[in-house]
Write an enzyme that holds these catalytic residues in place. Structure first.
Site, PDB file in Angstrom:
ATOM      1  N   ASP A  18       0.833  -1.206   0.000  1.00 36.00           N
ATOM      2  CA  ASP A  18       0.000   0.000   0.000  1.00 36.00           C
ATOM      3  C   ASP A  18       0.870   1.259   0.000  1.00 36.00           C
ATOM      4  O   ASP A  18       1.977   1.254   0.535  1.00 36.00           O
ATOM      5  CB  ASP A  18      -0.902  -0.032   1.244  1.00 36.00           C
ATOM      6  CG  ASP A  18      -2.070   0.934   1.130  1.00 36.00           C
ATOM      7  OD1 ASP A  18      -2.281   1.495   0.029  1.00 36.00           O
ATOM      8  OD2 ASP A  18      -2.764   1.134   2.134  1.00 36.00           O
ATOM      9  N   ASN A  66     -10.793  -3.155  -6.068  1.00 32.93           N
ATOM     10  CA  ASN A  66      -9.977  -2.229  -6.875  1.00 32.93           C
ATOM     11  C   ASN A  66     -10.578  -1.921  -8.255  1.00 32.93           C
ATOM     12  O   ASN A  66     -10.181  -0.946  -8.899  1.00 32.93           O
ATOM     13  CB  ASN A  66      -8.545  -2.766  -7.056  1.00 32.93           C
ATOM     14  CG  ASN A  66      -7.691  -2.620  -5.823  1.00 32.93           C
ATOM     15  OD1 ASN A  66      -6.747  -3.375  -5.604  1.00 32.93           O
ATOM     16  ND2 ASN A  66      -8.002  -1.628  -4.969  1.00 32.93           N
TER      17      ASN A  66
HETATM   18  C1  FPP Z   1      -2.069   0.116  -3.176  1.00 30.04           C
HETATM   19  O1  FPP Z   1      -1.545   1.426  -3.260  1.00 30.04           O
HETATM   20  C2  FPP Z   1      -1.571  -0.675  -4.275  1.00 30.04           C
HETATM   21  C3  FPP Z   1      -2.362  -1.302  -5.192  1.00 30.04           C
HETATM   22  C4  FPP Z   1      -3.835  -1.243  -5.172  1.00 30.04           C
HETATM   23  C5  FPP Z   1      -1.779  -2.056  -6.289  1.00 30.04           C
HETATM   24  C6  FPP Z   1      -0.516  -2.778  -5.995  1.00 30.04           C
HETATM   25  C7  FPP Z   1       0.068  -3.088  -7.276  1.00 30.04           C
HETATM   26  C8  FPP Z   1       1.358  -3.009  -7.634  1.00 30.04           C
HETATM   27  C9  FPP Z   1       2.476  -2.732  -6.742  1.00 30.04           C
HETATM   28  C10 FPP Z   1       1.713  -3.212  -9.062  1.00 30.04           C
HETATM   29  C11 FPP Z   1       1.313  -4.501  -9.687  1.00 30.04           C
HETATM   30  C12 FPP Z   1       1.848  -5.682  -8.968  1.00 30.04           C
HETATM   31  C13 FPP Z   1       2.575  -6.656  -9.509  1.00 30.04           C
HETATM   32  C14 FPP Z   1       2.871  -7.850  -8.690  1.00 30.04           C
HETATM   33  C15 FPP Z   1       3.118  -6.602 -10.861  1.00 30.04           C
HETATM   34  P1  FPP Z   1      -2.578   2.631  -3.386  1.00 30.04           P
HETATM   35  O2  FPP Z   1      -2.720   2.958  -4.815  1.00 30.04           O
HETATM   36  O3  FPP Z   1      -3.854   2.296  -2.711  1.00 30.04           O
HETATM   37  O4  FPP Z   1      -1.825   3.753  -2.613  1.00 30.04           O
HETATM   38  P2  FPP Z   1      -2.501   4.963  -1.807  1.00 30.04           P
HETATM   39  O5  FPP Z   1      -3.225   4.344  -0.635  1.00 30.04           O
HETATM   40  O6  FPP Z   1      -1.328   5.771  -1.378  1.00 30.04           O
HETATM   41  O7  FPP Z   1      -3.408   5.689  -2.744  1.00 30.04           O
END
Ligand code: FPP
Length: 254
Positions: A18, A66
Site C-alpha cells: 500500500d 480495486n
Molecule cells: C495500493 O496502493 C496498491 C495497489 C492497489 C496495487 C498494488 C500493485 C502493484 C504494486 C503493481 C502490480 C503488482 C505486480 C505484482 C506486478 P494505493 O494505490 O492504494 O496507494 P494509496 O493508498 O497511497 O493511494
C-alpha cells in the site's frame, strides 16, 4: 542462506503493498508512477526473501474492490502486471519460483489471464520457492466461493457436514496448496487487513510499517522478518507452555 540469527524465519509472508498513490502524489506525479515504482520493489523483495530463506511470498496486487478505481488506473495496473510477467517469468523459472494466482481468475481481462496461464505453466515444476499473486482477490468472496463448493459436495453426498473441519474447508479455498501465512506485512501506515487472507491469517503475526510500498526495499523486508523472529507465537497456549514446549500437566481428578 538463512537469516543471520538463531531466530525463526517465516515460511509464508503475505504483503499488502500500500501507498503507491501517496508516494506518487508527494512527487507531483500521477498514481501510475507510484504503481510502476511499486513493481520494481516486487523484485527486490523476492531477492531478499531468497537470501533470508522465506519460501512463500503472497502479494496483494489487485483486490475485488480495486475495480472501482478510475478506469485509467485499472487499465494501467493490468498493463503493469502483464509487463511484470513478460519480464519476470524467465527469472522465476531460473530462480525455482512457482507462480500461482489466488482470486477470481475468470474475472480478470482475457489478455491478463492468457499471460498468467503461460507463466503458471512455465513455472509449474518449480517447488523451491513460491510466489502467489492475489488478483481480483477478496477474502469474503473466497469464503463464499468455498461455502458454495462445499454445499454442492454435501448435496451430492460427497461430503458429510457433520464431519466438516478446518482441514476440509481450507482445501476449498484459493490457497488450498499453500501453508497459512506466518507474517502479514502492510505498508503505508494503514492498520487494516482489508479483506486479505482473513481465515488463513488467523494466527499470522502482523507487521505494520509507515513506509510506503515504493520505498519498502530489501532492508525494510529484512526488518519485518527480523521483527517476526522476535515474536512469541502462542496459538492459544500460555507463554510458559510455548517457552518450555511442555504440555500443562493434567489436573488430578477430584
Ligand atoms: C495500493 O496502493 C496498491 C495497489 C492497489 C496495487 C498494488 C500493485 C502493484 C504494486 C503493481 C502490480 C503488482 C505486480 C505484482 C506486478 P494505493 O494505490 O492504494 O496507494 P494509496 O493508498 O497511497 O493511494
Amino acid at each position: 542462506m538463512g537469516i543471520e540469527m538463531t531466530q525463526e524465519v517465516p515460511q509464508h509472508v503475505g504483503i499488502i503493498m500500500d501507498g503507491n498513490g501517496r508516494w506518487a502524489k508527494r512527487r507531483g506525479k500521477p498514481r501510475l508512477h507510484g504503481h510502476r515504482n511499486g513493481v520494481i520493489n516486487v523484485r527486490r523483495v523476492l531477492e531478499e526473501a531468497k537470501v533470508l530463506g522465506v519460501p512463500y511470498v503472497t502479494l496483494f496486487a489487485f483486490s475485488v474492490e480495486n475495480w472501482s478505481r478510475p478506469p485509467l488506473e485499472v487499465r494501467g495496473l493490468m498493463a503493469l502486471l502483464r509487463e511484470f510477467l513478460r519480464r519476470e517469468t524467465r527469472n522465476m523459472v531460473k530462480d525455482g519460483i512457482r507462480l500461482r494466482v489466488i482470486g477470481d481468475f475468470g474475472g480478470l481481462p482475457p489478455k491478463v489471464q492468457a499471460i498468467l496461464r503461460e507463466s503458471i505453466e512455465a513455472t509449474k515444476h518449480n517447488d523451491e520457492r513460491h510466489l502467489s499473486l492475489a488478483l481480483n482477490y477478496g477474502s469474503r468472496a473466497e469464503t463464499i466461493e468455498a461455502v458454495k463448493k462445499y454445499v454442492k459436495l454435501a448435496q451430492s453426498g460427497e461430503a458429510n457436514p457433520d464431519e466438516l473441519d478446518w482441514e476440509t474447508f481450507s482445501d476449498l479455498l484459493y490457497t488450498a496448496d499453500l501453508p497459512d501465512p506466518d507474517l502479514i506485512i502492510r505498508t503505508s501506515g494503514e492498520n487494516r487487513l482489508s479483506n486479505f487472507l482473513l481465515l488463513q491469517g488467523a494466527y499470522a503475526e502482523i507487521y505494520m510499517t509507515p513506509v510506503l510500498w515504493p520505498e519498502f526495499d530489501e532492508r525494510e523486508f529484512r526488518k519485518a522478518v527480523e521483527s517476526y523472529g522476535q515474536r512469541e507465537r502462542r496459538f492459544g497456549k500460555t507463554g510458559e507452555q510455548v517457552r518450555s514446549e511442555q504440555p500443562i500437566p493434567e489436573e488430578a481428578p477430584c
